[in-house]
Motif scaffolding. Structure first.
Motif, short mmCIF file in Angstrom:
data_model
loop_
_atom_site.label_atom_id
_atom_site.label_comp_id
_atom_site.label_asym_id
_atom_site.label_seq_id
_atom_site.Cartn_x
_atom_site.Cartn_y
_atom_site.Cartn_z
N ALA A 36 30.85 42.41 38.24
CA ALA A 36 31.90 41.41 38.42
C ALA A 36 32.60 41.63 39.75
N VAL A 37 32.93 40.53 40.42
CA VAL A 37 33.64 40.57 41.70
C VAL A 37 34.82 39.61 41.58
N THR A 38 36.05 40.16 41.63
CA THR A 38 37.22 39.29 41.46
C THR A 38 38.11 39.12 42.68
N PRO A 39 38.05 39.97 43.72
CA PRO A 39 38.93 39.71 44.86
C PRO A 39 38.66 38.32 45.45
N ARG A 40 39.71 37.56 45.63
CA ARG A 40 39.55 36.19 46.12
C ARG A 40 38.85 36.13 47.46
N GLY A 76 29.32 47.22 36.47
CA GLY A 76 30.14 47.52 37.64
C GLY A 76 31.20 46.46 37.84
N TYR A 77 32.26 46.85 38.54
CA TYR A 77 33.37 45.92 38.74
C TYR A 77 33.99 46.17 40.10
N LEU A 78 33.89 45.19 40.99
CA LEU A 78 34.58 45.23 42.28
C LEU A 78 35.89 44.49 42.07
N ALA A 79 36.96 45.26 41.93
CA ALA A 79 38.24 44.72 41.49
C ALA A 79 39.18 44.45 42.66
N GLY A 80 40.07 43.51 42.41
CA GLY A 80 41.13 43.20 43.36
C GLY A 80 42.42 43.87 42.93
N ARG A 138 37.65 49.57 43.80
CA ARG A 138 38.78 48.75 44.22
C ARG A 138 38.57 48.24 45.64
N ASN A 139 38.81 46.97 45.84
CA ASN A 139 38.73 46.37 47.17
C ASN A 139 40.07 46.61 47.87
N GLY A 140 40.35 47.85 48.15
CA GLY A 140 41.60 48.26 48.77
C GLY A 140 41.77 49.75 48.61
N VAL A 141 42.90 50.27 49.06
CA VAL A 141 43.09 51.72 49.05
C VAL A 141 43.77 52.26 47.81
#
Length: 138
Positions: free
Chosen positions: A7-11, A54-58, A78-81
């Motif tokens: 899953a990919v949720t970051p806009r 897997g999950y690429l989360a925002g 996480r798509n971030g720090v």
């Protein structure tokens, strides 16, 4: 047959796609893109996350009660720090690895910092808001 769903949720990735996501498809994964124009809510996560590996989360919160029903989930990236939006205790207990982007200075970060300094110096935001108010524009 796929290796599983990611899953990919970051806009920034899910609404417009990204070439880097093609490597997941080429590696045999099915990529689920959340096309909402807002952060995923817990009810959204309940609908698609349990079937993902897997999950690429925002920035959306990822509570332990959601993770508890995700029997296949192996990793959250996480798509971030930061990972303060992830229930790390529940993830550790369930054997779900949590990864984050390593902080690194970027050109975009430097450009934003300089832009914000100049905007503050020249009161650009205040003046813009004032001008819109006087002209009656939204």
């Amino acid at each position: 047959m796929t290796k599983g769903k990611i899953a990919v949720t970051p806009r920034s990735l899910s609404c417009h796609g990204h070439p880097a996501l093609d490597s997941l498809t080429q590696a045999g994964y099915e990529v689920y893109l959340s096309h909402t124009r807002r952060a995923a809510m817990p009810d959204d996560l309940r609908q698609f996350l349990p079937e993902c590996v897997g999950y690429l989360a925002g920035v959306e919160p990822i509570p332990g009660e959601i993770l508890a029903v995700c029997r296949r989930l192996k990793v959250i990236s996480r798509n971030g720090v930061g990972v303060d939006n992830v229930d790390l205790v529940a993830a550790r207990r369930l054997g779900i690895a949590v990864r984050k982007k390593q902080p690194a200075p970027t050109a975009a970060g430097g450009e934003l910092a300089i832009t914000l300094m100049l905007a503050g110096l020249r009161s650009a935001v205040v003046r813009s808001a004032d001008q819109r108010g006087r002209l009656g524009a939204a």
